[in-house]
Design a protein around this motif. Structure first.
Motif, PDB file in Angstrom:
ATOM      1  N   ALA A   1      26.276  44.833 -22.587  1.00 61.44           N
ATOM      2  CA  ALA A   1      25.091  44.111 -22.126  1.00 61.44           C
ATOM      3  C   ALA A   1      25.139  42.678 -22.613  1.00 61.44           C
ATOM      4  N   ALA A   2      24.405  41.820 -21.913  1.00 61.15           N
ATOM      5  CA  ALA A   2      24.168  40.440 -22.354  1.00 61.15           C
ATOM      6  C   ALA A   2      22.671  40.230 -22.360  1.00 61.15           C
ATOM      7  N   SER A   3      22.191  39.500 -23.365  1.00 66.19           N
ATOM      8  CA  SER A   3      20.741  39.451 -23.538  1.00 66.19           C
ATOM      9  C   SER A   3      20.323  38.265 -24.381  1.00 66.19           C
ATOM     10  N   GLY A   4      19.090  37.792 -24.127  1.00 65.03           N
ATOM     11  CA  GLY A   4      18.458  36.863 -25.047  1.00 65.03           C
ATOM     12  C   GLY A   4      17.859  37.597 -26.223  1.00 65.03           C
TER      13      GLY A   4
ATOM     14  N   THR B   1      28.034  47.592 -26.779  1.00 64.40           N
ATOM     15  CA  THR B   1      28.290  46.249 -27.297  1.00 64.40           C
ATOM     16  C   THR B   1      27.327  45.299 -26.611  1.00 64.40           C
ATOM     17  N   VAL B   2      26.680  44.453 -27.394  1.00 66.07           N
ATOM     18  CA  VAL B   2      25.678  43.535 -26.862  1.00 66.07           C
ATOM     19  C   VAL B   2      26.069  42.099 -27.205  1.00 66.07           C
ATOM     20  N   TYR B   3      26.174  41.269 -26.172  1.00 65.69           N
ATOM     21  CA  TYR B   3      26.446  39.843 -26.336  1.00 65.69           C
ATOM     22  C   TYR B   3      25.133  39.071 -26.288  1.00 65.69           C
ATOM     23  N   VAL B   4      24.937  38.202 -27.261  1.00 64.13           N
ATOM     24  CA  VAL B   4      23.758  37.336 -27.271  1.00 64.13           C
ATOM     25  C   VAL B   4      24.222  35.899 -27.500  1.00 64.13           C
ATOM     26  N   PRO B   5      23.475  34.907 -27.002  1.00 63.43           N
ATOM     27  CA  PRO B   5      23.804  33.520 -27.339  1.00 63.43           C
ATOM     28  C   PRO B   5      23.527  33.249 -28.804  1.00 63.43           C
ATOM     29  N   THR B   6      24.147  32.230 -29.336  1.00 65.13           N
ATOM     30  CA  THR B   6      23.928  31.889 -30.744  1.00 65.13           C
ATOM     31  C   THR B   6      22.489  31.468 -31.001  1.00 65.13           C
ATOM     32  N   THR B   7      21.763  31.139 -29.944  1.00 59.75           N
ATOM     33  CA  THR B   7      20.361  30.736 -30.079  1.00 59.75           C
ATOM     34  C   THR B   7      19.389  31.915 -30.070  1.00 59.75           C
TER      35      THR B   7
ATOM     36  N   ALA C   1      30.386  38.933 -21.669  1.00 61.66           N
ATOM     37  CA  ALA C   1      30.085  40.360 -21.540  1.00 61.66           C
ATOM     38  C   ALA C   1      30.690  40.929 -20.267  1.00 61.66           C
ATOM     39  N   LEU C   2      30.612  40.190 -19.169  1.00 58.17           N
ATOM     40  CA  LEU C   2      31.157  40.665 -17.908  1.00 58.17           C
ATOM     41  C   LEU C   2      32.669  40.812 -17.974  1.00 58.17           C
ATOM     42  N   ASP C   3      33.324  39.922 -18.706  1.00 61.43           N
ATOM     43  CA  ASP C   3      34.778  40.029 -18.877  1.00 61.43           C
ATOM     44  C   ASP C   3      35.134  41.335 -19.590  1.00 61.43           C
TER      45      ASP C   3
END
Length: 306
Positions: free
Chosen positions: A74-77, A96-102, A132-134
């Protein structure tokens, strides 16, 4: 971030199927019946959901609709990532969860605490989503979109299905908009009742899309942007919302923060700014109806009153 090309348009019956599917895992959150400023209003206390937001419902429905052996990505704020992490923990799956550094630290640490692998990548959500999509393209991996997936949309719609089941006299349901998944699910679930989609003035991707007649890029910059910061409304979500004649209203950051603080003063409800957007629209007189219900959608912040 586009939805999969094979995605089918969600339908009202799919919301009821999702409710049955997620019932063993999701909480049925309560309604609070209030009179404020001489007006009656209902609050759907979805911030009491596992994981602290409505997002758990869509994540559960999506994950229960896929192979149990898939590694979920997943990708998420923040809120969607926490929902995926929580759902994965409940279902015994890897995530696995991808988040921006912010991403707010309050949300990032809760994702890790729920058991998911957290990856901080890029300064903006789009960069985290691309990474995340990669990863999700690898064999045995599956991407769960935060808002533009039919299974996610109908899962979110179970919030509104509970509202109308518990109080059939509700004539308006108000949902905050990030990418449009909650509002679209609400429109599918309310059986002809009015739906109001509320957005910050500086995170207005649905408002701009409705004006243009199609999803368009929109600026992101609001006190609520960690939860409502999609730069473009989801394509599937937009099709649902446009077909159901949903009303779009805007609120300022000052109105959002004042509404958040008033939820605390009136009800001792402590939520993140995005969860006060619907209440802000109602306080400002932008919500029609004799008996509206406002979805108080999340509480994943280290909250302090101004």
């Amino acid at each position: 971030m586009k939805n999969p090309p094979h995605a089918l348009a969600p339908a009202p019956g799919d919301v009821h199927a999702a409710a049955d599917r997620i019932r063993p895992y999701a909480r049925r959150t309560p309604l609070l019946d209030l009179e404020i400023d001489g007006r009656r209003v209902l609050l759907k206390l979805e911030y009491l959901q596992r994981g602290g937001s409505f997002k758990l419902r869509g994540a559960l429905n999506a994950m229960l609709s896929m192979s149990p052996d898939d590694h979920v990505v997943a990708a998420s704020g923040g809120n969607h990532g926490l929902a995926v992490a929580t759902a994965a923990s409940l279902l015994g799956r890897a995530a696995t969860v991808y988040v921006p550094t912010t991403a707010p630290e309050a949300k990032a640490r809760r994702i890790e605490a729920a058991g998911a692998r957290l990856v901080r990548h890029g300064a903006a959500f789009a960069e985290a989503a691309s990474a995340a999509l990669d990863v999700a393209a690898r064999p045995g991996h599956r991407f769960v979109h935060p808002y533009d997936d039919p299974a996610v949309i109908v899962g979110q719609g179970t919030v509104a299905a509970e509202i109308v089941a518990d109080e059939p006299d509700v004539d308006t349901v108000v949902a905050a908009v990030g990418g449009g998944g909650l509002a679209a699910g609400t429109a599918l679930a309310v059986a002809g009742r009015r739906v109001v989609a509320a957005e910050p003035e500086d995170c207005r991707c649905l408002h701009d899309a409705l004006a243009a007649g199609k999803p368009v890029d929109s600026a992101v910059g609001s006190v609520a942007s960690s939860a409502t910061g999609a730069s473009r409304v989801g394509e599937i979500a937009f099709d649902v919302l446009a077909a159901h004649d949903v009303t779009s209203v805007l609120v300022s950051d000052d109105e959002i923060l004042q509404a958040r603080d008033r939820l605390w003063e009136e009800c001792r409800i402590a939520v993140e700014p995005a969860a006060a957007i619907a209440f802000a629209a109602w306080l400002a007189g932008r919500v029609p109806g004799k008996l509206p219900c406002l979805i108080v959608c999340g509480a994943n912040a280290d909250w302090v009153a101004r």
